[in-house]
Enzyme design. Sequence first.
Site, mmCIF file in Angstrom:
data_model
loop_
_atom_site.group_PDB
_atom_site.id
_atom_site.type_symbol
_atom_site.label_atom_id
_atom_site.label_comp_id
_atom_site.label_asym_id
_atom_site.label_seq_id
_atom_site.Cartn_x
_atom_site.Cartn_y
_atom_site.Cartn_z
ATOM 1 N N ASP A 11 37.496 50.185 15.183
ATOM 2 C CA ASP A 11 37.255 51.590 15.551
ATOM 3 C C ASP A 11 37.497 51.805 17.049
ATOM 4 O O ASP A 11 37.295 50.894 17.857
ATOM 5 C CB ASP A 11 35.816 51.977 15.168
ATOM 6 N N ARG B 204 46.826 60.361 19.865
ATOM 7 C CA ARG B 204 46.015 59.420 19.077
ATOM 8 C C ARG B 204 46.855 58.296 18.458
ATOM 9 O O ARG B 204 46.416 57.150 18.384
ATOM 10 C CB ARG B 204 45.272 60.175 17.960
ATOM 11 N N ASN C 132 39.560 58.490 5.352
ATOM 12 C CA ASN C 132 40.549 58.780 6.404
ATOM 13 C C ASN C 132 41.664 59.717 5.930
ATOM 14 O O ASN C 132 42.411 60.261 6.750
ATOM 15 C CB ASN C 132 41.140 57.492 6.989
ATOM 16 N N TRP C 133 41.736 59.973 4.614
ATOM 17 C CA TRP C 133 42.679 60.986 4.110
ATOM 18 C C TRP C 133 42.315 62.367 4.656
ATOM 19 O O TRP C 133 43.144 63.280 4.626
ATOM 20 C CB TRP C 133 42.676 61.032 2.583
ATOM 21 N N GLY D 115 41.459 56.144 18.778
ATOM 22 C CA GLY D 115 41.650 57.516 19.258
ATOM 23 C C GLY D 115 41.092 57.685 20.662
ATOM 24 O O GLY D 115 41.746 58.270 21.542
ATOM 25 N N ARG D 116 39.887 57.148 20.888
ATOM 26 C CA ARG D 116 39.272 57.258 22.220
ATOM 27 C C ARG D 116 40.059 56.457 23.261
ATOM 28 O O ARG D 116 40.200 56.886 24.397
ATOM 29 C CB ARG D 116 37.808 56.773 22.164
ATOM 30 N N TRP D 117 40.591 55.325 22.856
ATOM 31 C CA TRP D 117 41.407 54.501 23.771
ATOM 32 C C TRP D 117 42.606 55.321 24.251
ATOM 33 O O TRP D 117 42.935 55.323 25.441
ATOM 34 C CB TRP D 117 41.875 53.254 23.017
ATOM 35 N N ARG E 148 27.391 52.548 12.448
ATOM 36 C CA ARG E 148 27.341 52.839 11.011
ATOM 37 C C ARG E 148 28.400 52.016 10.300
ATOM 38 O O ARG E 148 29.293 51.438 10.924
ATOM 39 C CB ARG E 148 27.556 54.329 10.744
ATOM 40 N N GLU F 141 25.426 39.443 9.044
ATOM 41 C CA GLU F 141 24.973 39.728 10.413
ATOM 42 C C GLU F 141 25.965 40.718 11.014
ATOM 43 O O GLU F 141 27.168 40.636 10.751
ATOM 44 C CB GLU F 141 24.961 38.431 11.239
HETATM 45 C C1 IPE Z 1 36.033 53.681 9.936
HETATM 46 O O1 IPE Z 1 36.310 54.368 11.109
HETATM 47 C C2 IPE Z 1 37.286 53.373 9.215
HETATM 48 C C3 IPE Z 1 38.209 52.472 9.885
HETATM 49 C C4 IPE Z 1 38.023 51.850 11.021
HETATM 50 C C5 IPE Z 1 39.419 52.253 9.166
HETATM 51 P P1 IPE Z 1 36.212 55.956 11.193
HETATM 52 O O2 IPE Z 1 36.470 56.302 12.611
HETATM 53 O O3 IPE Z 1 37.073 56.585 10.165
HETATM 54 O O4 IPE Z 1 34.698 56.220 10.791
HETATM 55 P P2 IPE Z 1 33.758 57.479 11.022
HETATM 56 O O5 IPE Z 1 34.435 58.659 10.389
HETATM 57 O O6 IPE Z 1 33.644 57.669 12.504
HETATM 58 O O7 IPE Z 1 32.472 57.115 10.382
HETATM 59 C C1 IPE Z 2 40.058 53.562 14.082
HETATM 60 O O1 IPE Z 2 40.210 54.339 15.213
HETATM 61 C C2 IPE Z 2 41.292 53.539 13.223
HETATM 62 C C3 IPE Z 2 41.176 54.326 11.997
HETATM 63 C C4 IPE Z 2 40.094 54.874 11.522
HETATM 64 C C5 IPE Z 2 42.389 54.513 11.240
HETATM 65 P P1 IPE Z 2 39.839 55.872 15.205
HETATM 66 O O2 IPE Z 2 41.070 56.664 14.935
HETATM 67 O O3 IPE Z 2 38.714 56.154 14.299
HETATM 68 O O4 IPE Z 2 39.396 56.073 16.723
HETATM 69 P P2 IPE Z 2 38.269 57.028 17.278
HETATM 70 O O5 IPE Z 2 37.023 56.741 16.516
HETATM 71 O O6 IPE Z 2 38.766 58.426 17.063
HETATM 72 O O7 IPE Z 2 38.175 56.661 18.719
HETATM 73 MG MG MG Z 3 36.727 56.257 14.541
#
Ligand code: IPE
Ligand code: IPE
Ligand code: MG
Length: 238
Positions: free
Chosen positions: A17, A30, A65-66, A20-22, A187, A200
Amino acid sequence: MSDVKNPIPQHVAIIMDGNGRWAKQRGLPRLAGHKAGTENLRRVIRAAKDIGIKYITFYAFSTENWNRPEAEVKGLMLLLSEFIDNETEALHKEGARLLHIGHLAGLGAALEAKVKRAIERTKNNRDITVLFAFNYGGRDEILHAVKNLIAEGVKPDEVTVEKMSAAMFTAGVPDPELVIRTSGELRTSNFLTWQTVYSEWAFPATLWPDFDGEALRALVEDYTHRERRFGGLGKSSC
Ligand code: IPE
Ligand code: IPE
Ligand code: MG
């Protein structure tokens, strides 16, 4: 540091995870974060193999993620496709076996066929097994397992934990001893719901593209000092 209580985990699962923030921190789109995140896979897999981890699971795309914008979803599918094109041979040379968990059929015929070819190509490797959770959801997996058992004619009083485990996408893979979620989110987001009941957990603040072999090593080291009780009384309580 306290005594070593556990051997190196056989199976480490990672919720990748923070892509996007990176990207946002750098003023990039993104998808540039997802690209950097995908490029990070190679070094983390290599580090995992060096540490002696036998199974590593990467959560790459959830059933939820869809819900992201169509362009981002398409970009993520393309990155998976490119990853397989560019990395399968290198992983094969490293002795890595690739597996997929989740619903492949939802990815479209071309990508499904490509993933299956990579799985077939690497199926005899055993130095490390790399599981990609792509179009994966923990609840979805449990439903899928229950439906399969019912379809096989398994009677209610014949349903056991072992049969359920064997009906999961992870059949034959030990439950992860350690689950890591990068980026500081606290989470599970529908990840390995059945398999992680006694895992763990570690929640490093590092965003996924910045997570490296040293970070993995440090969390594995920390894990080896934890006391796992499984509902019983730990040694320190006796
Ligand atoms: C969880 O990350 C799914 C993956 C890393 C593939 P998300 O960024 O989709 O999770 P939420 O929506 O913040 O819980
Ligand atoms: C995790 O990075 C990759 C996927 C869920 C596909 P995010 O895209 O969720 O990144 P943030 O949470 O927006 O930073
Ligand atoms: Mg995320």
